[in-house]
Scaffold this motif. Sequence first.
Motif, mmCIF file in Angstrom:
data_model
loop_
_atom_site.group_PDB
_atom_site.id
_atom_site.type_symbol
_atom_site.label_atom_id
_atom_site.label_comp_id
_atom_site.label_asym_id
_atom_site.label_seq_id
_atom_site.Cartn_x
_atom_site.Cartn_y
_atom_site.Cartn_z
ATOM 1 N N ARG A 169 0.830 -1.215 0.000
ATOM 2 C CA ARG A 169 0.000 0.000 0.000
ATOM 3 C C ARG A 169 0.863 1.264 0.000
ATOM 4 N NH1 ARG A 169 -4.376 -0.029 4.522
ATOM 5 N NH2 ARG A 169 -2.789 -1.071 5.817
ATOM 6 N N ILE A 170 2.090 1.136 -0.491
ATOM 7 C CA ILE A 170 3.009 2.276 -0.594
ATOM 8 C C ILE A 170 3.222 2.608 -2.062
ATOM 9 C CG2 ILE A 170 5.354 3.083 -0.151
ATOM 10 C CD1 ILE A 170 5.440 1.335 2.302
ATOM 11 N N VAL A 171 3.169 3.905 -2.396
ATOM 12 C CA VAL A 171 3.447 4.409 -3.744
ATOM 13 C C VAL A 171 4.654 5.335 -3.630
ATOM 14 C CG1 VAL A 171 2.555 5.625 -5.760
ATOM 15 C CG2 VAL A 171 0.988 4.301 -4.322
ATOM 16 N N LEU A 172 5.729 5.006 -4.341
ATOM 17 C CA LEU A 172 6.931 5.844 -4.356
ATOM 18 C C LEU A 172 6.898 6.731 -5.592
ATOM 19 C CD1 LEU A 172 9.652 3.240 -3.286
ATOM 20 C CD2 LEU A 172 8.378 4.844 -1.851
ATOM 21 N N VAL A 173 7.084 8.026 -5.394
ATOM 22 C CA VAL A 173 6.976 9.007 -6.479
ATOM 23 C C VAL A 173 8.268 9.816 -6.519
ATOM 24 C CG1 VAL A 173 5.671 10.933 -7.437
ATOM 25 C CG2 VAL A 173 4.494 9.148 -6.144
ATOM 26 N N PRO A 174 8.972 9.860 -7.667
ATOM 27 C CA PRO A 174 10.156 10.708 -7.777
ATOM 28 C C PRO A 174 9.784 12.184 -7.700
ATOM 29 C CG PRO A 174 10.120 9.035 -9.501
ATOM 30 C CD PRO A 174 8.760 9.031 -8.859
ATOM 31 N N PRO A 175 10.684 13.025 -7.240
ATOM 32 C CA PRO A 175 10.404 14.466 -7.191
ATOM 33 C C PRO A 175 10.395 15.059 -8.592
ATOM 34 C CG PRO A 175 12.657 14.062 -6.577
ATOM 35 C CD PRO A 175 12.029 12.704 -6.728
ATOM 36 N N PRO A 176 9.993 16.348 -8.731
ATOM 37 C CA PRO A 176 9.967 16.948 -10.074
ATOM 38 C C PRO A 176 11.316 16.935 -10.766
ATOM 39 C CG PRO A 176 8.724 18.289 -8.533
ATOM 40 C CD PRO A 176 9.403 17.246 -7.718
ATOM 41 N N GLU A 177 12.398 17.083 -10.027
ATOM 42 C CA GLU A 177 13.728 17.135 -10.625
ATOM 43 C C GLU A 177 14.567 15.972 -10.089
ATOM 44 O OE1 GLU A 177 17.326 20.383 -11.387
ATOM 45 O OE2 GLU A 177 15.692 20.827 -9.991
ATOM 46 N N VAL A 178 14.940 15.046 -10.975
ATOM 47 C CA VAL A 178 15.765 13.893 -10.610
ATOM 48 C C VAL A 178 17.198 14.211 -11.021
ATOM 49 C CG1 VAL A 178 16.130 11.414 -10.881
ATOM 50 C CG2 VAL A 178 13.808 12.352 -10.903
ATOM 51 N N THR A 179 18.035 14.536 -10.051
ATOM 52 C CA THR A 179 19.421 14.937 -10.312
ATOM 53 C C THR A 179 20.360 13.762 -10.055
ATOM 54 O OG1 THR A 179 19.700 15.692 -8.045
ATOM 55 C CG2 THR A 179 18.864 17.296 -9.646
ATOM 56 N N PRO A 180 21.587 13.813 -10.599
ATOM 57 C CA PRO A 180 22.569 12.751 -10.282
ATOM 58 C C PRO A 180 22.849 12.638 -8.786
ATOM 59 C CG PRO A 180 23.275 14.024 -12.193
ATOM 60 C CD PRO A 180 22.087 14.737 -11.623
ATOM 61 N N GLU A 181 22.835 13.748 -8.068
ATOM 62 C CA GLU A 181 23.048 13.680 -6.628
ATOM 63 C C GLU A 181 21.945 12.886 -5.950
ATOM 64 O OE1 GLU A 181 23.061 16.369 -8.422
ATOM 65 O OE2 GLU A 181 25.145 17.096 -8.368
ATOM 66 N N LEU A 182 20.691 13.095 -6.376
ATOM 67 C CA LEU A 182 19.579 12.349 -5.798
ATOM 68 C C LEU A 182 19.712 10.850 -6.098
ATOM 69 C CD1 LEU A 182 16.818 12.161 -4.394
ATOM 70 C CD2 LEU A 182 15.758 12.700 -6.597
ATOM 71 N N ILE A 183 20.093 10.516 -7.326
ATOM 72 C CA ILE A 183 20.264 9.103 -7.683
ATOM 73 C C ILE A 183 21.352 8.473 -6.826
ATOM 74 C CG2 ILE A 183 20.915 7.530 -9.538
ATOM 75 C CD1 ILE A 183 19.633 9.467 -11.506
ATOM 76 N N ALA A 184 22.440 9.208 -6.572
ATOM 77 C CA ALA A 184 23.527 8.668 -5.750
ATOM 78 C C ALA A 184 23.051 8.454 -4.311
ATOM 79 C CB ALA A 184 24.724 9.614 -5.788
ATOM 80 N N ARG A 185 22.303 9.399 -3.749
ATOM 81 C CA ARG A 185 21.790 9.211 -2.387
ATOM 82 C C ARG A 185 20.809 8.048 -2.325
ATOM 83 N NH1 ARG A 185 20.868 14.835 -2.476
ATOM 84 N NH2 ARG A 185 18.611 14.445 -2.274
ATOM 85 N N TRP A 186 20.003 7.905 -3.375
ATOM 86 C CA TRP A 186 19.035 6.795 -3.418
ATOM 87 C C TRP A 186 19.749 5.444 -3.454
ATOM 88 C CZ3 TRP A 186 14.189 6.099 -2.281
ATOM 89 C CH2 TRP A 186 13.507 4.969 -2.740
ATOM 90 N N GLU A 187 20.838 5.353 -4.168
ATOM 91 C CA GLU A 187 21.584 4.093 -4.194
ATOM 92 C C GLU A 187 22.137 3.779 -2.808
ATOM 93 O OE1 GLU A 187 21.819 1.874 -6.552
ATOM 94 O OE2 GLU A 187 20.504 3.095 -7.824
ATOM 95 N N GLY A 188 22.580 4.784 -2.099
ATOM 96 C CA GLY A 188 23.033 4.541 -0.734
ATOM 97 C C GLY A 188 21.903 4.083 0.165
ATOM 98 N N LEU A 189 20.684 4.634 -0.063
ATOM 99 C CA LEU A 189 19.532 4.204 0.721
ATOM 100 C C LEU A 189 19.119 2.777 0.385
ATOM 101 C CD1 LEU A 189 17.535 5.255 2.848
ATOM 102 C CD2 LEU A 189 16.084 6.078 0.994
ATOM 103 N N ARG A 190 19.274 2.405 -0.866
ATOM 104 C CA ARG A 190 18.948 1.031 -1.268
ATOM 105 C C ARG A 190 19.868 0.026 -0.589
ATOM 106 N NH1 ARG A 190 19.397 -0.049 -7.179
ATOM 107 N NH2 ARG A 190 18.393 -2.007 -6.555
ATOM 108 N N ALA A 191 21.109 0.437 -0.374
ATOM 109 C CA ALA A 191 22.029 -0.474 0.312
ATOM 110 C C ALA A 191 21.597 -0.710 1.758
ATOM 111 C CB ALA A 191 23.443 0.093 0.262
ATOM 112 N N ARG A 192 20.953 0.271 2.381
ATOM 113 C CA ARG A 192 20.492 0.119 3.756
ATOM 114 C C ARG A 192 19.135 -0.567 3.835
ATOM 115 N NH1 ARG A 192 20.497 6.078 5.831
ATOM 116 N NH2 ARG A 192 19.325 5.022 7.506
#
Length: 774
Positions: A169-192
């Motif tokens: 029952r969770i919907v994940l929505v990217p923000p309006p601007e997907v930057t390389p910095e955001l992708i890098a932080r997201w990969e770190g979050l995926r590792a956790r």
Amino acid sequence: MLPVSGLVTLAAPFAVPLFVPLAIGVACLALPGLWLLSRRLRDPSREEVAEADGRRPVLVLHAFARSRLPLWRRLFFPTPGLLADVRDHRLEGALDRALSDAGPVLHLARPAAAASQGPVAVVTAERDAWRAALDERLAGARLVAIVIDATEENAHELDRASALVGPSRIVLVPPPEVTPELIARWEGLRARLPGLPPLDPSVAAMRFDAQVRPTLLGSGAPTFGARRAALTSAHVLRDHERSPAPRPPLWSWLFTAAPLLAAVVGGVAVAPLMQEAGARVRNGDARGFGLVMGVCAVLMAFASRRAMRLVPGGVLPIVLLAVAPWLTAELVGGLNVAFRSAELASALRSSSAGAAYAIPLLCAAAVVLAGSSLIRKSPGRSLAYGAFGLAPLIPFAALYPSANGDRDALLVGLIFLAPIAVSAILVAVAASGDAGRRHAPLPIGAAACVGLAAAAFGVALAHDAWRDRILQIDDPGGLAASGDALETVSGTWPWFALAVPGTVALLAMLFHGRASRPATTGSLSLVVMGTLIALAVTADGSAAAWVSGARALRGDGALLAAAGPAVEPGFRATRIPGARPSPGAVDLVIDRGGAIARGRRVATAAELMSAGGTAFPRVGAAVGPSAALDGHVRIAPEADASGEALRGAVDGAIAAGATTVEVVGRADDGRLTGLELRPPPRPGALSINLVIVVRPDAMVLTSNDGTYVEVSEGRRGDPRPDLDSVLRDRRRYEPNRAQITVAPAAGASVERTLAAAAIASRHYDRLALGPAVE
């Protein structure tokens, strides 16, 4: 970029101050930010909508710009804060449309990331409050949409949502601007947090199935516009998650059509019905008022849908649209009375017509606002309560023949009262019932509209009847007619109109929990009602004073002071040919000896012409109340009075505070006439002051530009024909001049002075009375 000196050079030929274009530019830059702010302030709170909806809410967790940046940083275009706010606003709208089929959408903003140094205790307290609110909202949420930003707060949201709601029952929505910095932080979050899908700029949303496998909703292009369109058009929700949102019943559109039907019927039927009732509403009025009614009806139809929502919008716009014909006519008529008292009869006629044409729209507004409460189920409602709404209208049926003077015309009055009565019954039924939730409005605005419709009915009667009295004041039969019944109507109908909202308040006391935000905002319509009734009562009072004053000026040529008995039997004022009608009683009377007569007290000529710091004491005492009231003083001189005495009286009235002085008398046909006089302007270095010097044996046209024309005497010593010719030539020579000064010399009579003023009034708009300085 153009320097400031260049802007000054450009603005100089147009005489525009520099701050004007700068202010316009700043306003244009702030307009987008103010528009976003006004939209959010105009809509009801999401909590109220969720309470009225009744379904389990959908929770959206985000870090939008408006929750982190102050207003001044996202107010001006094109600042980065405003651009981010606009993008967030568009994403917010797409999420609302995509998720509203599952339930009402609530938002919770995540706090900013903790600073590496600073007031740690304050940050910790803020974060603890946010975490408590997050757990409380998640416990009752049906779905959770998380706008990701890969911060520690975002990670906490993902962890708590998975534990309290479940991944499916969770919907994940990217923000309006997907930057390389955001992708890098997201990969770190995926590792956790194992199981999170990778972040792709072309993915509009991400969901999980029952086996916690990610499902990606692609947009086809790595742009915000494509992702937003995919959120709006694609199926973010699953079939079992959809539930019908409560909507107004289909028959609520009947209430929406009420203003349009009222405009059509009113535009066709008001004029003939008013004419049948004896009122002077011209058929041509239907064009102007019908156009206004049509425009207001269309706007009311659009606004009515906001009144039918789960949380109704404000009722004040609908009320203002309904009273627009009447309010416009009353305000314009009031301005005419304030600046041109002779237009009182015309102002009463237009106000009467405006009130009559507002009756259909006010009834339609009452139906719409009562319908916004009737569409909601509420125990305790009964049609029997309609008798309470009908009761305050019964006295109007009795007042109608009293004001009209013809009991056979009662049927026409009942035709006008019929839609008002139906509206009152609907309002009374809507006010009953035990609908205590905040979204069920108490129809106070509807009651105000019914009261305004009843008041408009009373105004249409009283204004037109007073207008008849004004027009018939020179008719002996009209003069002798009693005004007691009309005064009774004028003093009674406002109380009957105020009784209609009182009935709704009485019904509300029979039930509990009726205080609500819509009811509170609806009470503002009572301010509109009180304002219009005050304007109408003031107009009736002005008409009554005019009739009383005009009657005082009639009868064997006797002139009465404003608050005293007859001055002299057989007194007759100077005849002023060609002047306009002058309503109202006089404030000063100048007798043959040049003194001032006011009631029983007669001042001496020495008092009249006194000078010094206490100049014109008796004049000030006589005209003080009138000058303080409206700044308009009326003087009635005798034909043989001194012209200098008249000038002294005018100067004294100006010194007492009068802005205009009017000399009144009787024209050749016996009607009251008058000329408005003002003090002469102060002479300037480059101004041309045109003066008519009135001597006992001649008249001279002179000015400080060297003009000196002596007006020759005509037949029988009458200089008026030659003066008219001289002034006509002078007017052609300087067409832009609007004022001329009449100056009586020593020994000149007031009759010759006013004769010169009457001739000058044919060519100049403003007349001044000044000293004879040649």
